[in-house]
Design a protein around this motif. Sequence first.
Motif, short mmCIF file in Angstrom:
data_model
loop_
_atom_site.label_atom_id
_atom_site.label_comp_id
_atom_site.label_asym_id
_atom_site.label_seq_id
_atom_site.Cartn_x
_atom_site.Cartn_y
_atom_site.Cartn_z
N THR A 49 2.71 6.86 -7.13
CA THR A 49 2.00 7.77 -7.67
C THR A 49 2.70 9.16 -7.66
O THR A 49 2.61 10.27 -8.37
N SER A 50 3.69 9.52 -6.63
CA SER A 50 4.55 10.50 -6.68
C SER A 50 5.50 10.64 -7.59
O SER A 50 6.01 11.88 -7.85
N ALA A 69 1.77 0.74 -13.16
CA ALA A 69 2.64 0.42 -12.08
C ALA A 69 1.57 0.47 -10.81
O ALA A 69 1.94 -0.48 -10.07
N ALA A 70 0.62 0.98 -10.77
CA ALA A 70 -0.31 1.14 -9.66
C ALA A 70 -1.14 -0.25 -9.68
O ALA A 70 -1.59 -0.74 -8.70
N THR A 80 0.69 -1.16 -0.04
CA THR A 80 -0.05 -0.05 -0.09
C THR A 80 0.94 1.46 -0.14
O THR A 80 0.60 2.21 -0.79
N LEU A 81 1.83 1.35 0.87
CA LEU A 81 2.54 2.43 0.75
C LEU A 81 3.42 2.57 -0.56
O LEU A 81 3.83 3.66 -0.82
#
Length: 95
Positions: free
Chosen positions: A32-33, A43-44, A25-26
């Motif tokens: 996304t940053s 990637a997500a 999750t982290l």
Amino acid sequence: MSGDKPHIVPYRVYLIILVALIALTLGSIWITSIEMAEYTVAAALIFAVAKSYLVLTYFMHLKYDKRYIKAMVGFVFAIFLVVIIITFLDYLFRV
């Protein structure tokens, strides 16, 4: 159902899976940053697939189910993959 053997999963396994889910999750928040243009969503999605695999395998006890149930879940994932590919192709070739 009466012939099924019960399976007992140690708490340590659940703790390891919990830590892995928190790390993933982290990781999905961190990814996304990063500026990766069109690859950010892909990637997500990879992180989401890894998390869903862990949840299905351990928390929903798919690891201990019969083969036909695993095959049905695999079929659903295959349909989901086709829908994702079609969505990406639509986005890619949009005018």
